[in-house]
Design an enzyme around this catalytic site. Structure first.
Site, PDB file in Angstrom:
ATOM      1  N   ASP A 196     -12.199   7.347   3.340  1.00  0.00           N
ATOM      2  CA  ASP A 196     -11.037   7.047   4.187  1.00  0.00           C
ATOM      3  C   ASP A 196     -10.685   5.554   4.152  1.00  0.00           C
ATOM      4  OD1 ASP A 196      -8.943   7.542   5.863  1.00  0.00           O
ATOM      5  OD2 ASP A 196     -10.162   7.779   7.690  1.00  0.00           O
TER       6      ASP A 196
ATOM      7  N   LYS B 282       0.858  -1.198   0.000  1.00  0.00           N
ATOM      8  CA  LYS B 282       0.000   0.000   0.000  1.00  0.00           C
ATOM      9  C   LYS B 282       0.888   1.238   0.000  1.00  0.00           C
ATOM     10  CE  LYS B 282      -3.394   2.538   2.849  1.00  0.00           C
ATOM     11  NZ  LYS B 282      -4.294   2.513   4.021  1.00  0.00           N
TER      12      LYS B 282
ATOM     13  N   ASP C 109      -2.543  10.107   3.836  1.00  0.00           N
ATOM     14  CA  ASP C 109      -3.946   9.735   3.966  1.00  0.00           C
ATOM     15  C   ASP C 109      -4.664  10.738   4.862  1.00  0.00           C
ATOM     16  OD1 ASP C 109      -6.391   8.549   4.074  1.00  0.00           O
ATOM     17  OD2 ASP C 109      -5.767   6.816   5.281  1.00  0.00           O
TER      18      ASP C 109
ATOM     19  N   LYS D 140     -10.264  12.861   8.065  1.00  0.00           N
ATOM     20  CA  LYS D 140      -9.894  12.411   9.408  1.00  0.00           C
ATOM     21  C   LYS D 140      -9.872  13.600  10.372  1.00  0.00           C
ATOM     22  CE  LYS D 140      -6.726   8.684   8.008  1.00  0.00           C
ATOM     23  NZ  LYS D 140      -7.420   7.569   8.662  1.00  0.00           N
TER      24      LYS D 140
ATOM     25  N   ARG E 152      -8.043  -0.353   0.832  1.00  0.00           N
ATOM     26  CA  ARG E 152      -8.618  -1.553   0.197  1.00  0.00           C
ATOM     27  C   ARG E 152      -8.958  -1.279  -1.255  1.00  0.00           C
ATOM     28  NH1 ARG E 152     -13.024  -1.634   5.014  1.00  0.00           N
ATOM     29  NH2 ARG E 152     -11.312  -0.494   5.987  1.00  0.00           N
TER      30      ARG E 152
ATOM     31  N   GLU F 219      -9.545   3.916   1.807  1.00  0.00           N
ATOM     32  CA  GLU F 219      -8.939   3.989   0.469  1.00  0.00           C
ATOM     33  C   GLU F 219      -7.920   2.892   0.222  1.00  0.00           C
ATOM     34  OE1 GLU F 219      -7.747   5.485   3.009  1.00  0.00           O
ATOM     35  OE2 GLU F 219      -5.621   4.993   2.793  1.00  0.00           O
TER      36      GLU F 219
HETATM   37  N1  BES Z   1      -4.450   4.303   6.749  1.00  0.00           N
HETATM   38  C1  BES Z   1      -5.624   4.078   7.512  1.00  0.00           C
HETATM   39  C2  BES Z   1      -5.448   3.007   8.567  1.00  0.00           C
HETATM   40  C3  BES Z   1      -4.553   3.369   9.717  1.00  0.00           C
HETATM   41  C4  BES Z   1      -5.083   3.850  10.890  1.00  0.00           C
HETATM   42  C5  BES Z   1      -3.205   3.152   9.647  1.00  0.00           C
HETATM   43  C6  BES Z   1      -4.266   4.141  11.952  1.00  0.00           C
HETATM   44  C7  BES Z   1      -2.397   3.444  10.706  1.00  0.00           C
HETATM   45  C8  BES Z   1      -2.925   3.922  11.874  1.00  0.00           C
HETATM   46  C9  BES Z   1      -6.775   3.631   6.602  1.00  0.00           C
HETATM   47  O1  BES Z   1      -6.741   4.109   5.313  1.00  0.00           O
HETATM   48  C10 BES Z   1      -8.027   4.146   7.225  1.00  0.00           C
HETATM   49  O2  BES Z   1      -8.202   5.323   7.241  1.00  0.00           O
HETATM   50  N2  BES Z   1      -8.852   3.252   7.730  1.00  0.00           N
HETATM   51  C11 BES Z   1     -10.058   3.621   8.361  1.00  0.00           C
HETATM   52  C12 BES Z   1     -11.129   2.754   7.770  1.00  0.00           C
HETATM   53  C13 BES Z   1     -12.510   3.147   8.169  1.00  0.00           C
HETATM   54  C14 BES Z   1     -12.920   4.426   7.507  1.00  0.00           C
HETATM   55  C15 BES Z   1     -13.455   2.015   7.750  1.00  0.00           C
HETATM   56  C16 BES Z   1      -9.909   3.365   9.847  1.00  0.00           C
HETATM   57  O3  BES Z   1      -9.310   2.366  10.216  1.00  0.00           O
HETATM   58  O4  BES Z   1     -10.399   4.190  10.626  1.00  0.00           O
HETATM   59 ZN    ZN Z   2      -4.903   4.689   4.605  1.00  0.00          ZN
HETATM   60 MN    MN Z   3      -7.732   5.990   5.165  1.00  0.00          MN
END
Ligand code: BES
Ligand code: ZN
Ligand code: MN
Length: 493
Positions: A343, A261, A266, A273, A347, A345
């Site tokens: 967010d 990835k 992000d 976020k 996947r 993104e």
């Molecule tokens: N890059 C994040 C996941 C992440 C979170 C990595 C904390 C490292 C530390 C990913 O893209 C994300 O934002 N995931 C969201 C998904 C949700 C919107 C379903 C998450 O985990 O909050």
């Molecule tokens: Zn991410």
């Molecule tokens: Mn994200």
């Protein structure tokens, strides 16, 4: 720092600091010799229980002549001794020594019960290199005391030098590559853009004969119908890149494909976020950095296995052009996806990369992704979540985890949660209707795009350290690289 290994008698050593590892329950041959040279100072410390070889404890002795400082460092009981204890001991020693103005540093390579000389030197070398990691590039004032110019490993046994050298060279390469992966993760997103990652990959191909690189630019990504990557990138002014690396090993068999990835920042996109800690999301390309590191390591360690590295690289930003919740896109596979949350993104970009991997007819695909906050909640910052559609590789992965200290935990691809990622308007939705267990929902989503043996590593918790850990300073850790290199080394061809 210059690193070297040699074999010579104790009496001929001359160094600003000599590191000697100790066991609480066994006097090593090297210790006996050193003790004699130091007028039995070590035995006295043991007798008085001032220093007993407890793990993660160090003690500096001041002497004179060619050995002005000796640092004793505990390994813990011989029954539990392993490579991880050695790396941690080197971390304890270097933490103490970093405070001192050293020009030279020497570590005695002891003969240890139950560990080969190669494994001992590899772990010691990794420990020293990884503990000295710094990210100094943007500090205009240099406050840290300078690192020693030379670090020497010395075996007192000539007969073991050859094996010890093999471990030393492996440890040296792995340590340097992990530190380079850390650098990529710590670089701010204004520097480490998708284009920067592409240039980095091209640099690898320039300096390594058996690595080839191909960069798919935005027009090529369009031609490949990678609608998911394009949707994530469309809010950003930075061009997306799809990086393809190929390492040719000594075999002719089907490759192992590594997918990383590569979200260089992000923000969450339109589903933005919260501001707190958002700056950390520059490491959302840790998977990409790890893949480039594994390919480099394969080349430098001459692994037999053929490898392909695939990196979807883009930013995830909001703008007037950005993808919106409710948008429906067509991924490379032809499957349509309703974007419920911009967010989620990771996947999305991975779905196109995993689909692209099919054309290599891979024997195995491993993806590395800082995919979900949910895995951090579940497993914390020490364990990588492992999802796989085949149990075949789990024992080998577990063995590699034991040796490298990069711990894993198996996670389920729970079938009954499939219903949560079905969309009312498209084939799939990128956010579960039930949000609990999101790391599982995300893995189930990815599974729709694979038709080969597959391991998904969710490294969101382990790739970044918010606290100091042994040999892992705060920030990007490079976790996953040593694990998979060790795994690939032992993969039967
Ligand atoms: N890059 C994040 C996941 C992440 C979170 C990595 C904390 C490292 C530390 C990913 O893209 C994300 O934002 N995931 C969201 C998904 C949700 C919107 C379903 C998450 O985990 O909050
Ligand atoms: Zn991410
Ligand atoms: Mn994200």
């Amino acid at each position: 720092m210059k690193f070297s290994i040699s074999s010579k008698p104790l009496a001929s050593l001359k160094t600003d600091a000599l590191i000697m590892p100790l066991l609480p329950d066994k006097i090593l041959a090297e210790e006996k010799e050193l003790d004699r040279l130091l007028n039995r100072q070590i035995s006295k410390l043991r007798q008085s229980k001032d220093f007993t070889g407890e793990p993660n404890k160090a003690r500096i002795l001041f002497s004179s002549g060619n050995l002005p400082r000796i640092i004793l460092v505990g390994l813990g009981p011989s029954a539990g001794l392993n490579s991880e204890k050695l790396r941690e001991a080197m971390s304890t020693a270097t933490t103490e020594l970093k405070k001192l103005p050293l020009r030279t540093m020497t570590a005695l390579v002891p003969k240890l019960p139950g560990i080969s000389p190669a494994a001992v030197t590899q772990a010691l070398t990794e420990g020293v290199l990884l503990s000295h990691y710094e990210f100094p590039y943007y500090k205009t004032a240099k406050n840290n005391p300078p690192k020693p110019d030379s670090v020497e490993f010395v075996s007192l046994r000539k007969a073991e030098l050859r094996l010890a050298t093999v471990g030393f060279e492996t440890g040296l390469k792995l340590g340097q590559i992990v530190n380079a992966v850390r650098d990529l993760g710590n670089q701010p997103a204004n520097i480490a853009t998708p284009t920067h990652l592409a240039n980095y990959a091209e640099g690898l191909a320039r300096t390594h004969k058996n690595i080839k690189v191909k960069i798919l630019h935005k027009a090529d990504i369009k031609k490949e119908n990678m609608g998911a990557i394009l949707a994530v990138s469309q809010g950003s002014d930075e061009e997306p890149k799809f990086i393809v690396l190929e390492y040719r090993g000594k075999t002719t068999g089907a490759p192992v494909v590594l997918v990383g990835k590569g979200i260089t920042f992000d923000s969450g996109g339109i589903s933005i976020k919260p501001g707190e800690k958002m700056e950390e999301m520059k490491y959302d390309m840790a998977g990409a950095a790890t893949v480039m590191g594994v390919i480099q390591a394969a080349s430098e360690l001459k692994l037999l296995q053929n490898l392909v590295g695939l990196i979807p690289a883009t930013e995830n930003l909001p703008s007037g052009k950005a993808a919106k919740p409710g948008d429906i896109i067509r991924s490379r596979s032809g499957k349509t996806i309703e974007i419920i949350n911009t967010d989620a993104e990771g996947r999305l970009v991975l779905s196109d990369a995993l689909d692209y991997a099919k054309k290599y007819k891979p024997r195995l695909v491993i993806d590395f992704a800082t995919l979900t906050g949910s895995i951090v909640v579940a497993l914390g910052d020490e364990l990588t979540g492992v999802f796989t559609n085949t149990k075949r590789f789990l024992d080998n992965l577990e063995a590699a985890a034991k040796l490298t200290g990069e711990k894993i935990w198996p996670m389920p691809l729970e079938k009954s949660y499939q219903q949560f990622i079905k969309s009312d308007f498209a084939d799939l939705r990128n956010l579960g209707t039930v949000r609990y267990g999101d790391s599982i929902n995300a893995a189930l989503f990815l599974e729709h795009f694979v038709d080969y043996p597959w391991i998904h590593l969710d490294i969101a918790g382990v790739a970044w350290a918010t606290r100091e850990k042994p040999y892992r300073p705060k920030g990007a850790t490079g976790t996953g690289l040593r694990l998979i290199v060790e795994f690939l080394k032992n993969l039967k061809s």
